[in-house]
Design a protein around this motif. Structure first.
Motif, PDB file in Angstrom:
ATOM      1  N   ALA A   4     -59.274  10.152  65.307  1.00 25.29           N
ATOM      2  CA  ALA A   4     -59.125  11.611  65.257  1.00 25.29           C
ATOM      3  C   ALA A   4     -58.344  12.035  64.021  1.00 25.29           C
ATOM      4  N   GLN A   5     -57.292  11.300  63.672  1.00 22.68           N
ATOM      5  CA  GLN A   5     -56.509  11.639  62.486  1.00 22.68           C
ATOM      6  C   GLN A   5     -57.316  11.405  61.218  1.00 22.68           C
ATOM      7  N   ALA A   6     -58.049  10.309  61.161  1.00 24.85           N
ATOM      8  CA  ALA A   6     -58.853  10.009  59.972  1.00 24.85           C
ATOM      9  C   ALA A   6     -59.937  11.058  59.784  1.00 24.85           C
ATOM     10  N   ILE A   7     -60.550  11.467  60.874  1.00 26.76           N
ATOM     11  CA  ILE A   7     -61.618  12.456  60.812  1.00 26.76           C
ATOM     12  C   ILE A   7     -61.087  13.790  60.320  1.00 26.76           C
ATOM     13  N   ARG A   8     -59.904  14.185  60.766  1.00 29.64           N
ATOM     14  CA  ARG A   8     -59.337  15.465  60.360  1.00 29.64           C
ATOM     15  C   ARG A   8     -59.136  15.525  58.840  1.00 29.64           C
ATOM     16  N   CYS A   9     -58.950  14.389  58.196  1.00 29.48           N
ATOM     17  CA  CYS A   9     -58.754  14.361  56.746  1.00 29.48           C
ATOM     18  C   CYS A   9     -60.057  14.626  56.002  1.00 29.48           C
ATOM     19  N   ASN A  10     -61.175  14.462  56.655  1.00 26.49           N
ATOM     20  CA  ASN A  10     -62.485  14.609  56.029  1.00 26.49           C
ATOM     21  C   ASN A  10     -62.925  16.063  56.124  1.00 26.49           C
ATOM     22  N   ARG A  11     -62.448  16.913  55.204  1.00 29.22           N
ATOM     23  CA  ARG A  11     -62.780  18.323  55.223  1.00 29.22           C
ATOM     24  C   ARG A  11     -63.049  18.803  53.805  1.00 29.22           C
ATOM     25  N   ILE A  12     -63.828  19.852  53.699  1.00 28.22           N
ATOM     26  CA  ILE A  12     -64.137  20.421  52.393  1.00 28.22           C
ATOM     27  C   ILE A  12     -64.030  21.935  52.450  1.00 28.22           C
ATOM     28  N   ASP A  13     -63.844  22.528  51.286  1.00 21.85           N
ATOM     29  CA  ASP A  13     -63.933  23.980  51.159  1.00 21.85           C
ATOM     30  C   ASP A  13     -65.394  24.265  50.863  1.00 21.85           C
ATOM     31  N   THR A  14     -66.013  25.114  51.649  1.00 17.56           N
ATOM     32  CA  THR A  14     -67.440  25.388  51.491  1.00 17.56           C
ATOM     33  C   THR A  14     -67.742  26.271  50.297  1.00 17.56           C
ATOM     34  N   GLY A  15     -66.700  26.758  49.607  1.00 21.02           N
ATOM     35  CA  GLY A  15     -66.918  27.627  48.463  1.00 21.02           C
ATOM     36  C   GLY A  15     -67.060  29.085  48.860  1.00 21.02           C
ATOM     37  N   ARG A  16     -67.018  29.348  50.137  1.00 21.65           N
ATOM     38  CA  ARG A  16     -67.112  30.725  50.637  1.00 21.65           C
ATOM     39  C   ARG A  16     -65.819  31.116  51.328  1.00 21.65           C
ATOM     40  N   GLY A  17     -64.736  30.457  50.902  1.00 22.52           N
ATOM     41  CA  GLY A  17     -63.448  30.757  51.515  1.00 22.52           C
ATOM     42  C   GLY A  17     -63.292  30.156  52.892  1.00 22.52           C
ATOM     43  N   ARG A  18     -64.118  29.169  53.222  1.00 20.24           N
ATOM     44  CA  ARG A  18     -64.048  28.530  54.528  1.00 20.24           C
ATOM     45  C   ARG A  18     -63.855  27.034  54.376  1.00 20.24           C
ATOM     46  N   ALA A  19     -63.138  26.477  55.323  1.00 20.29           N
ATOM     47  CA  ALA A  19     -62.936  25.035  55.355  1.00 20.29           C
ATOM     48  C   ALA A  19     -63.798  24.433  56.457  1.00 20.29           C
ATOM     49  N   LEU A  20     -64.600  23.449  56.109  1.00 21.42           N
ATOM     50  CA  LEU A  20     -65.463  22.767  57.063  1.00 21.42           C
ATOM     51  C   LEU A  20     -64.929  21.350  57.247  1.00 21.42           C
ATOM     52  N   ALA A  21     -64.693  20.963  58.496  1.00 23.26           N
ATOM     53  CA  ALA A  21     -64.128  19.650  58.792  1.00 23.26           C
ATOM     54  C   ALA A  21     -65.059  18.875  59.719  1.00 23.26           C
ATOM     55  N   PHE A  22     -65.239  17.592  59.435  1.00 20.35           N
ATOM     56  CA  PHE A  22     -66.000  16.696  60.293  1.00 20.35           C
ATOM     57  C   PHE A  22     -65.151  16.383  61.509  1.00 20.35           C
ATOM     58  N   SER A  23     -65.709  16.569  62.710  1.00 21.38           N
ATOM     59  CA  SER A  23     -64.945  16.333  63.932  1.00 21.38           C
ATOM     60  C   SER A  23     -65.260  14.997  64.592  1.00 21.38           C
ATOM     61  N   GLY A  24     -66.500  14.516  64.491  1.00 19.66           N
ATOM     62  CA  GLY A  24     -66.802  13.236  65.118  1.00 19.66           C
ATOM     63  C   GLY A  24     -68.277  12.938  65.146  1.00 19.66           C
ATOM     64  N   ASP A  25     -68.582  11.686  65.496  1.00 24.13           N
ATOM     65  CA  ASP A  25     -69.971  11.273  65.631  1.00 24.13           C
ATOM     66  C   ASP A  25     -70.131  10.422  66.877  1.00 24.13           C
ATOM     67  N   HIS A  26     -71.367  10.180  67.243  1.00 25.74           N
ATOM     68  CA  HIS A  26     -71.674   9.382  68.433  1.00 25.74           C
ATOM     69  C   HIS A  26     -71.277   7.938  68.137  1.00 25.74           C
ATOM     70  N   PRO A  27     -70.318   7.391  68.871  1.00 29.27           N
ATOM     71  CA  PRO A  27     -69.794   6.060  68.545  1.00 29.27           C
ATOM     72  C   PRO A  27     -70.801   4.924  68.667  1.00 29.27           C
ATOM     73  N   GLU A  28     -71.834   5.095  69.474  1.00 26.55           N
ATOM     74  CA  GLU A  28     -72.809   4.019  69.666  1.00 26.55           C
ATOM     75  C   GLU A  28     -73.982   4.131  68.712  1.00 26.55           C
ATOM     76  N   HIS A  29     -74.064   5.210  67.947  1.00 26.19           N
ATOM     77  CA  HIS A  29     -75.229   5.419  67.106  1.00 26.19           C
ATOM     78  C   HIS A  29     -74.867   5.808  65.679  1.00 26.19           C
ATOM     79  N   ARG A  30     -73.776   5.292  65.161  1.00 25.27           N
ATOM     80  CA  ARG A  30     -73.341   5.672  63.815  1.00 25.27           C
ATOM     81  C   ARG A  30     -74.369   5.288  62.758  1.00 25.27           C
ATOM     82  N   GLN A  31     -75.000   4.159  62.903  1.00 25.74           N
ATOM     83  CA  GLN A  31     -75.979   3.723  61.908  1.00 25.74           C
ATOM     84  C   GLN A  31     -77.234   4.581  61.905  1.00 25.74           C
ATOM     85  N   GLU A  32     -77.621   5.102  63.076  1.00 27.17           N
ATOM     86  CA  GLU A  32     -78.839   5.912  63.170  1.00 27.17           C
ATOM     87  C   GLU A  32     -78.601   7.367  62.773  1.00 27.17           C
ATOM     88  N   ARG A  33     -77.348   7.750  62.540  1.00 31.41           N
ATOM     89  CA  ARG A  33     -77.002   9.123  62.163  1.00 31.41           C
ATOM     90  C   ARG A  33     -77.514  10.128  63.186  1.00 31.41           C
TER      91      ARG A  33
END
Length: 105
Positions: A4-33
């Motif tokens: 959860a802490q590592a994921i919170r670090c993965n964020r970007i500014d969308t260029g529209r004054g908004r911050a978009l952050a990755f919250s998580g992925d399916h733990p059993e299907h990371r390779q299949e995206r």
């Protein structure tokens, strides 16, 4: 650092004054995206990549309906998706944590 802490670090500014952050992925299907979840930190919207509901599931949703007077058709710019149960742990909570942090798991 926990996931959860590592994921919170993965964020970007969308260029529209908004911050978009990755919250998580399916733990059993990371390779299949398969299922992924992002949070628009400024307005609280979730962006979800997941499975499209099947035609049968969409029909059932339309038959069940929602609120009186609200149409059951899904507009072209919307979709009904199926979010796997395991992904609920990544949904951000109003207090800034996640469901798994709230439950102590």
């Amino acid at each position: 650092m926990g996931d959860a802490q590592a994921i919170r670090c993965n964020r970007i500014d969308t260029g529209r004054g908004r911050a978009l952050a990755f919250s998580g992925d399916h733990p059993e299907h990371r390779q299949e995206r398969l299922a992924h979840l992002w949070l628009d930190e400024d307005i609280g919207d979730l962006l979800i990549q997941s499975y499209r509901a099947t035609d049968e599931e969409m029909k059932a949703c339309q038959e069940i309906g929602s609120i009186p007077g609200h149409g059951t058709d899904v507009p072209d710019h919307e979709a009904i998706i199926r979010l796997p149960k395991v992904m609920i742990q990544h949904i951000p909570r109003p207090d800034g944590g996640t469901a798994d942090e709230a439950s102590g798991t």
